[in-house]
Write an enzyme that holds these catalytic residues in place. Structure first.
Site, PDB file in Angstrom:
ATOM      1  CE  LYS A 199       2.450  -2.617   0.383  1.00  0.00           C
ATOM      2  NZ  LYS A 199       1.546  -2.260   1.473  1.00  0.00           N
ATOM      3  CB  SER A 216       6.590   1.999   6.153  1.00  0.00           C
ATOM      4  OG  SER A 216       5.396   1.457   5.651  1.00  0.00           O
ATOM      5  CD  GLU A 269      -6.269  10.056   1.010  1.00  0.00           C
ATOM      6  OE1 GLU A 269      -5.176   9.699   0.522  1.00  0.00           O
ATOM      7  OE2 GLU A 269      -6.873  11.083   0.649  1.00  0.00           O
ATOM      8  N   GLY A 278      -3.641  12.442   6.067  1.00  0.00           N
ATOM      9  CA  GLY A 278      -2.962  12.576   4.776  1.00  0.00           C
ATOM     10  C   GLY A 278      -3.941  12.379   3.644  1.00  0.00           C
ATOM     11  CG  ASP A 302      -1.856  11.877  -0.565  1.00  0.00           C
ATOM     12  OD1 ASP A 302      -2.074  11.424   0.570  1.00  0.00           O
ATOM     13  OD2 ASP A 302      -1.437  11.175  -1.504  1.00  0.00           O
ATOM     14  CB  SER A 343      -4.795  -4.105   3.549  1.00  0.00           C
ATOM     15  OG  SER A 343      -4.642  -3.235   4.646  1.00  0.00           O
TER      16      SER A 343
HETATM   17  C1  LIG Z   1       0.885  -1.150   1.805  1.00  0.00           C
HETATM   18  C2  LIG Z   1      -0.325  -1.299   2.595  1.00  0.00           C
HETATM   19  C3  LIG Z   1      -1.484  -0.570   2.300  1.00  0.00           C
HETATM   20  C4  LIG Z   1      -1.532   0.466   1.203  1.00  0.00           C
HETATM   21  O1  LIG Z   1      -1.278  -0.100  -0.060  1.00  0.00           O
HETATM   22  P1  LIG Z   1      -0.876   0.823  -1.311  1.00  0.00           P
HETATM   23  O2  LIG Z   1      -0.701  -0.124  -2.431  1.00  0.00           O
HETATM   24  O3  LIG Z   1       0.398   1.531  -0.945  1.00  0.00           O
HETATM   25  O4  LIG Z   1      -1.963   1.804  -1.504  1.00  0.00           O
HETATM   26  C5  LIG Z   1      -2.612  -0.820   3.052  1.00  0.00           C
HETATM   27  N1  LIG Z   1      -2.616  -1.715   4.058  1.00  0.00           N
HETATM   28  C6  LIG Z   1      -1.521  -2.431   4.389  1.00  0.00           C
HETATM   29  C7  LIG Z   1      -1.602  -3.391   5.514  1.00  0.00           C
HETATM   30  C8  LIG Z   1      -0.334  -2.245   3.659  1.00  0.00           C
HETATM   31  O5  LIG Z   1       0.740  -2.961   3.990  1.00  0.00           O
END
Ligand SMILES: *Cc1c(COP(=O)(O)O)cnc(C)c1O
Length: 320
Positions: free
Chosen positions: A54, A79, A205, A209, A211, A305
């Site tokens: 992020k 979140s 996902e 969820g 979606d 991520s």
């Molecule tokens: C935000 C986040 C995601 C999902 O990312 P999006 O851009 O909302 O699809 C996945 N893994 C982690 C660790 C995140 O912080």
């Protein structure tokens, strides 16, 4: 709504974040390759600054603020990891930051956000509309709202993770990317289409969820109730408008992973690769493990991520 970003925007974002974001390592594991039958390349954003990808989108977006916007400040809702990304990027750039966080956000994420010098406003994610609260704060105080995924500069910034992965690992047959609101997946798809055109791009996902699966199938954005899952970074109720435009064009498939599969993946990360990955960060690898029979002999990219999970929660999950 602005127009969706292109790969040129991802390249420009890579220039902006250079020297500020880490170029995270791509890890491999012979044991996991042997177990799955594929060649896996893990892009480890758990080693990114503030512990998740992020920071890339946040720093890119805030770098583009003009003088007035920098002086007044930024507001966002999250979140957790987007909040920390905005808080850290704002701190580095000297921009005041206000973050809306749900009452049940992991305490480590709240503490980290406060630690970066941001103001935190709490809300109830099951009864209150965070987007409405964010818009009201922006209007009242002249703040610029930077949402977590439905923003061209956020998408372009997140795309730099996959751009780097393809530079580091070379072309791939398939890339697995976790999916919440779609900022990471849409950015990944832009990079993959440009740098590895025949690479299949698969979003993953939480099963609770789905979606995204349904949105891709029906061709329009499906809204759901907040899904109950351990993947707290992907508890989104719907895809973003801009991400969905890119996803429906450039993403081949969306699949799901159950909480039990996330825990199993988290244990493999810890025991075999010696890395701490948060539940949401396990989505892509969990899908790879399930789909391994179809991936034999392929070069597979896996976006890991993030790694922000309270130690007690991590211990409880892996102890199972
Ligand atoms: C935000 C986040 C995601 C999902 O990312 P999006 O851009 O909302 O699809 C996945 N893994 C982690 C660790 C995140 O912080």
């Amino acid at each position: 709504m602005p127009t969706p970003p292109t790969f040129d925007d991802v390249r420009a974002a890579a220039e902006r974040i250079r020297g500020h974001a880490h170029r995270t390592p791509v890890l491999t594991s012979r044991r996991i390759d042997a177990a799955t039958g594929a060649r896996l390349f893990f892009k480890c954003e758990n080693f990114q600054r503030m512990g998740a990808f992020k920071f890339r989108g946040a720093f890119n977006a805030l770098s583009r603020f003009d003088e007035d916007q920098r002086r007044s400040g930024v507001v966002t809702y999250s979140s957790g990891n987007h909040a920390q990304g905005i808080a850290l990027a704002a701190n580095i750039l000297g921009i005041p930051a206000t973050i809306l966080m749900p009452d049940d956000a992991p305490e480590s994420k709240v503490a980290a956000t406060l630690g970066y010098g941001a103001s935190v406003v709490r809300f109830d994610r099951y009864t209150e509309d965070r987007e409405e609260i964010g818009r009201a704060l922006a209007a009242d105080k002249g703040l610029t709202l930077v949402p977590p995924y439905d923003h061209p500069d956020i998408i372009a910034g997140q795309g730099t993770a996959t751009m780097e992965l393809l530079e580091q690992a070379g072309e791939l047959d398939v890339l697995f990317v976790c999916l919440g609101g779609g900022g990471l997946l849409s950015g990944a798809a832009l990079a993959a289409r440009a740098l590895s055109p025949s690479c299949r791009v698969v979003g993953v996902e939480p099963e609770a969820g789905d979606d995204g699966v349904r949105s891709l199938r029906t061709g329009s954005i499906v809204h759901i109730d907040t899904p109950v899952t351990i993947a707290d970074g992907a508890q989104t109720q719907h895809l973003g408008v801009l991400p969905f435009e890119i996803i429906r064009r450039d993403v081949d498939e969306i699949v799901t992973a159950s909480d039990a599969e996330l825990v199993a993946a988290m244990r493999v990360f810890a025991s075999t690769m010696k890395i701490v990955v948060e539940p949401t960060g396990c989505l892509a690898f969990a899908a790879v493990r399930r789909l391994a029979p179809e991936l034999a002999g392929q070069r597979v990219g896996v976006i890991v991520s993030g790694g922000n999970v309270d130690l007690d929660r991590f211990a409880a999950l892996v102890a199972g």
